[in-house]
Write a protein that holds these residues in place. Structure first.
Motif, PDB file in Angstrom:
ATOM      1  N   MET A 121       9.162  32.690  30.978  1.00  7.67           N
ATOM      2  CA  MET A 121       8.089  32.135  30.117  1.00  7.67           C
ATOM      3  C   MET A 121       8.387  30.664  29.844  1.00  7.67           C
ATOM      4  SD  MET A 121       5.372  33.014  28.592  1.00  7.67           S
ATOM      5  CE  MET A 121       4.312  31.814  27.839  1.00  7.67           C
ATOM      6  N   ASN A 122       7.678  29.782  30.485  1.00  5.79           N
ATOM      7  CA  ASN A 122       7.969  28.376  30.232  1.00  5.79           C
ATOM      8  C   ASN A 122       6.792  27.629  29.592  1.00  5.79           C
ATOM      9  OD1 ASN A 122       6.383  28.511  32.404  1.00  5.79           O
ATOM     10  ND2 ASN A 122       7.787  27.495  33.836  1.00  5.79           N
ATOM     11  N   GLY A 123       5.897  28.385  28.988  1.00  8.39           N
ATOM     12  CA  GLY A 123       4.808  27.749  28.239  1.00  8.39           C
ATOM     13  C   GLY A 123       5.113  27.779  26.756  1.00  8.39           C
ATOM     14  N   ILE A 124       4.043  27.886  25.958  1.00  9.15           N
ATOM     15  CA  ILE A 124       4.224  28.045  24.511  1.00  9.15           C
ATOM     16  C   ILE A 124       3.961  29.507  24.182  1.00  9.15           C
ATOM     17  CG2 ILE A 124       3.406  27.381  22.215  1.00  9.15           C
ATOM     18  CD1 ILE A 124       2.406  24.778  23.410  1.00  9.15           C
ATOM     19  N   SER A 125       4.889  30.108  23.437  1.00 10.66           N
ATOM     20  CA  SER A 125       4.676  31.495  23.047  1.00 10.66           C
ATOM     21  C   SER A 125       4.929  31.614  21.554  1.00 10.66           C
ATOM     22  CB  SER A 125       5.614  32.379  23.862  1.00 10.66           C
ATOM     23  OG  SER A 125       6.021  33.477  23.101  1.00 10.66           O
TER      24      SER A 125
ATOM     25  N   HIS B 298       8.428  29.930  20.947  1.00  9.50           N
ATOM     26  CA  HIS B 298       9.154  29.492  22.134  1.00  9.50           C
ATOM     27  C   HIS B 298       8.346  28.388  22.792  1.00  9.50           C
ATOM     28  CE1 HIS B 298      11.635  33.137  21.879  1.00  9.50           C
ATOM     29  NE2 HIS B 298      10.502  33.743  21.568  1.00  9.50           N
ATOM     30  N   VAL B 299       9.018  27.308  23.125  1.00  5.23           N
ATOM     31  CA  VAL B 299       8.357  26.238  23.871  1.00  5.23           C
ATOM     32  C   VAL B 299       9.223  25.924  25.080  1.00  5.23           C
ATOM     33  CG1 VAL B 299       7.660  23.818  23.864  1.00  5.23           C
ATOM     34  CG2 VAL B 299       7.184  25.234  21.882  1.00  5.23           C
ATOM     35  N   ALA B 300       8.627  25.999  26.252  1.00  5.18           N
ATOM     36  CA  ALA B 300       9.317  25.715  27.517  1.00  5.18           C
ATOM     37  C   ALA B 300      10.623  26.497  27.624  1.00  5.18           C
ATOM     38  CB  ALA B 300       9.574  24.215  27.656  1.00  5.18           C
ATOM     39  N   GLY B 301      10.570  27.778  27.269  1.00  2.36           N
ATOM     40  CA  GLY B 301      11.742  28.638  27.450  1.00  2.36           C
ATOM     41  C   GLY B 301      12.783  28.538  26.350  1.00  2.36           C
ATOM     42  N   LYS B 302      12.546  27.642  25.381  1.00  3.19           N
ATOM     43  CA  LYS B 302      13.518  27.497  24.299  1.00  3.19           C
ATOM     44  C   LYS B 302      12.979  28.117  23.026  1.00  3.19           C
ATOM     45  CE  LYS B 302      16.186  23.515  25.617  1.00  3.19           C
ATOM     46  NZ  LYS B 302      15.701  22.187  25.970  1.00  3.19           N
ATOM     47  N   THR B 303      13.852  28.826  22.315  1.00  2.00           N
ATOM     48  CA  THR B 303      13.465  29.394  21.030  1.00  2.00           C
ATOM     49  C   THR B 303      13.669  28.319  19.964  1.00  2.00           C
ATOM     50  OG1 THR B 303      14.315  31.477  21.826  1.00  2.00           O
ATOM     51  CG2 THR B 303      13.820  31.336  19.479  1.00  2.00           C
ATOM     52  N   LEU B 304      12.639  28.101  19.131  1.00  2.00           N
ATOM     53  CA  LEU B 304      12.733  27.038  18.136  1.00  2.00           C
ATOM     54  C   LEU B 304      13.294  27.560  16.823  1.00  2.00           C
ATOM     55  CD1 LEU B 304       9.334  25.193  18.584  1.00  2.00           C
ATOM     56  CD2 LEU B 304      11.505  24.726  19.702  1.00  2.00           C
ATOM     57  N   ASP B 305      14.194  26.787  16.214  1.00  2.00           N
ATOM     58  CA  ASP B 305      14.593  27.081  14.848  1.00  2.00           C
ATOM     59  C   ASP B 305      13.947  26.013  13.955  1.00  2.00           C
ATOM     60  OD1 ASP B 305      15.966  24.871  15.507  1.00  2.00           O
ATOM     61  OD2 ASP B 305      17.961  25.763  15.436  1.00  2.00           O
ATOM     62  N   HIS B 306      14.564  25.728  12.825  1.00  2.00           N
ATOM     63  CA  HIS B 306      13.904  24.785  11.915  1.00  2.00           C
ATOM     64  C   HIS B 306      14.341  23.334  12.130  1.00  2.00           C
ATOM     65  CE1 HIS B 306      11.365  27.374   9.505  1.00  2.00           C
ATOM     66  NE2 HIS B 306      12.288  28.296   9.664  1.00  2.00           N
ATOM     67  N   THR B 307      15.066  23.083  13.207  1.00  2.00           N
ATOM     68  CA  THR B 307      15.368  21.683  13.509  1.00  2.00           C
ATOM     69  C   THR B 307      14.705  21.324  14.828  1.00  2.00           C
ATOM     70  OG1 THR B 307      17.385  22.328  14.647  1.00  2.00           O
ATOM     71  CG2 THR B 307      17.608  21.731  12.337  1.00  2.00           C
ATOM     72  N   ARG B 308      14.304  20.074  14.927  1.00  2.00           N
ATOM     73  CA  ARG B 308      13.689  19.605  16.163  1.00  2.00           C
ATOM     74  C   ARG B 308      14.465  18.380  16.632  1.00  2.00           C
ATOM     75  NH1 ARG B 308      11.548  23.608  15.187  1.00  2.00           N
ATOM     76  NH2 ARG B 308       9.370  24.171  14.989  1.00  2.00           N
ATOM     77  N   ASP B 309      14.912  18.404  17.888  1.00  2.00           N
ATOM     78  CA  ASP B 309      15.638  17.232  18.367  1.00  2.00           C
ATOM     79  C   ASP B 309      14.717  16.365  19.234  1.00  2.00           C
ATOM     80  OD1 ASP B 309      15.381  18.844  20.488  1.00  2.00           O
ATOM     81  OD2 ASP B 309      17.509  19.186  20.831  1.00  2.00           O
ATOM     82  N   ASN B 310      15.261  15.238  19.633  1.00  2.00           N
ATOM     83  CA  ASN B 310      14.473  14.297  20.422  1.00  2.00           C
ATOM     84  C   ASN B 310      13.970  14.911  21.717  1.00  2.00           C
ATOM     85  OD1 ASN B 310      13.831  11.954  19.252  1.00  2.00           O
ATOM     86  ND2 ASN B 310      15.499  10.740  20.144  1.00  2.00           N
TER      87      ASN B 310
END
Lengths: 308, 258
Positions: B1-5, B65-77
């Motif tokens: 899954m490499n889209g937005i989920s 999930h965005v581009a295969g990554k699970t998001l937590d409450h921090t966003r990096d560059n």
């Protein structure tokens, strides 16, 4: 655009173009348009004119003052206006009042410049940090501000001067310490309206940190209202400095500070009214000039007007 | 899954008694390369979903999930390099004292690009603005031109996902079409994935291949654009919305009166 065409373009056209070609030109265009709208305000131009005169007088004081401001001539004391060699008369020690006024302008400008450098900067820092961070930092910083705001300005300044010792530097420090809280309040209020706007969100989405957002995005929008407030406060600052001088806690004799001159003239005010009145008029004129300038600047700088 | 989920996304504002649940258990998938629409009336939580994905609304739970990554409450560059957002109101999304040049060069600088001068010219060209716009301030631009600058800013980090928060609702009709065409062209050129919020069914029907319909913070139906154009809703609220979008009809009015 070829070189010859560029030369044909007049400076005015270059400054009024709708399509600037460089960063430098874009900034100049914005400045020039601000100046154009400022210069249509007659009263503000009048205020600016007075202040430029004051600056020139202070700069060339040794050249234009007819006498030494400290030279005493007791046989020639309390001369009236338009007397021989003393246009504004002399004071109780026979010193030329005009020369003292001219040298006093240096002290006035010195106080105004120092306070204008210290107080708004401190207020801006405290206000924007409190407003942007929120939470407990906001509470602590704003309660400190409230404590300072709760004191009458001159009384607090008096206490500071009494603790630090009399003198012009301490007077400046005392006035600055009492002048910053209103700036902090304004800066915080502005920050609160700006911090949730879309353009701040947008720059957050570019990964900008809090320091960059506060200094590069929030400060430029707060500064215009602070500048206006500073120019409007200048009158109060001059009066506070004069008040401290009058009470003997600011500039010390024989310094020709205008407030101290009024204080000295007070003893003769019934028989020799000009000794106290002339420096009073000088304070009045400069305060008025700053107020007029502040009013004009508000029209130009207020971002809510949708101008530059 | 490499889209937005997005799975079981809850977003709320306030706490305790004042807590308002803006989004309740929203679940949807946007495969890479698709253009996905979120529609619903004002206050239905469409924009809030975008703000949760970008962490502008920090009170959320569930899984994104965005581009295969699970998001937590921090966003990096790196996250901001893959995903960018275009805001609703171009009059509010540009700093009033920053010129177009400042906006774009700061963005490029923050993302660590070199060759900034050249990139600015390319970006402006991409969004259909000539180099003469480069040193203008927002007050010297029209609404459509401002939105083009905002799109250029979102494109500057070369993202593969673009969140569009009603990008045309603040613009007049003729300019709306220009911006929508620009967005369509850019998507084809750069292979972008769109997640678009709108209350305008015509806009979403034109731009998106699948559409989620939201009501009071919940996704009531996900339908394809063909279904929508053919007026085949399965949920009564969607039917309502579709009928309202057609405008006044004698039959609908008779239904309401009866």
């Amino acid at each position: 655009m070829s070189q010859s065409e560029a030369q044909k373009q007049t400076l005015r056209e270059w400054l009024l173009t709708d399509t600037p070609q460089s960063r430098h030109q874009a900034r100049m265009v914005a400045l020039y348009q601000g100046w154009l709208s400022f210069s249509t305000n007659t009263m503000a131009m009048f205020g600016l004119g007075i202040l430029i005169c004051l600056g020139l007088v202070a700069l060339f004081a040794p050249l234009i003052s007819p006498h030494d401001p400290f030279a005493q001539e007791l046989g020639n004391r309390l001369q009236p206006l338009w007397s021989e060699g003393h246009v504004f008369g002399t004071d109780s020690l026979g010193r030329d009042i005009l020369s003292r006024l001219i040298y006093g302008s240096r002290i006035t400008l010195y106080i105004v410049a120092l306070v204008a450098l210290i107080a708004p900067v401190a207020g801006l820092l405290v206000g924007t940090v409190a407003g942007y961070s929120g939470g407990w930092l906001d509470v602590i910083l704003m309660r400190i501000t409230d404590i300072f705001l709760a004191f009458p300005r001159l009384v607090l300044a008096l206490a500071f001067v009494a603790a630090l010792g009399a003198g012009i530097e301490n007077a400046v420090l005392a006035i600055s310490l009492t002048a910053w809280p209103p700036y902090a309040r304004i800066a915080r209020a502005e920050t609160l309206t700006i911090r949730n706007s879309d353009y701040i969100s947008a720059v957050k989405l570019q990964g900008a940190g809090a320091t960059r957002i506060v200094t590069k995005h929030i400060w430029p929008l707060c500064i215009s209202s602070l500048i206006v407030r500073v120019t409007l406060d200048m009158a109060g600052i001059i009066l506070a400095a004069a008040g401290l001088g009058f009470l003997g806690l600011g500039a010390q004799p024989p310094s020709p500070e205008w407030g101290a001159m009024i204080s000295e003239g007070r003893r003769f005010i019934l028989d020799h009214w000009w000794v106290a009145t002339i420096p009073g008029l000088a304070i009045f004129t400069v305060s008025l000039a700053f107020n007029l300038l502040g009013d004009g600047l508000r029209d130009v700088l207020d971002p809510k007007d949708g101008g530059s | 899954m490499n889209g937005i989920s997005v799975k079981n996304l809850k977003v709320w504002f306030g706490s305790g008694k004042d807590r308002i649940d803006a989004v309740k258990d929203a679940t949807f998938d946007v495969p890479k390369g698709e253009s996905f629409g979120l529609v619903g009336e004002s206050g239905s939580g469409k924009s809030t979903i975008l703000r949760a994905i970008t962490e502008l609304a920090p009170n959320w739970s569930g899984a994104i999930h965005v581009a295969g990554k699970t998001l937590d409450h921090t966003r990096d560059n790196e996250f901001y390099k893959t995903l960018q957002m275009v805001f609703q109101d171009p009059y509010a999304s540009l700093h009033p004292r920053h010129s177009v040049d400042q906006v774009l060069s700061e963005t490029l600088y923050l993302h660590g690009f070199d060759n900034i001068e050249k990139r600015i010219v390319t970006l402006l060209d991409d969004v259909g603005l000539g180099p003469s716009f480069r040193f203008r301030y927002p007050h010297q631009l029209s609404g459509g031109q401002r939105q083009r600058v905002a799109i250029a800013r979102a494109l500057a980090p070369e993202p593969s996902f673009l969140l569009l928060d009603e990008p045309t609702s603040a613009l007049d009709v003729s300019v709306q079409a220009e911006i929508l065409n620009l967005l369509t062209d850019l998507r084809a050129e750069h292979g972008l994935t769109y997640l678009m919020v709108s209350h305008d069914l015509a806009v979403v029907g034109h731009m998106c291949s699948r559409i989620a319909v939201m009501q009071l913070g919940e996704i009531v139906e996900v339908m394809t654009a063909e279904d929508m154009r053919a007026m085949r809703p399965s949920h009564p609220y969607t039917k309502h919305l579709l009928e309202a979008s057609i405008g006044y009809s004698r039959e609908a009015a008779a239904d309401i009166v009866a």
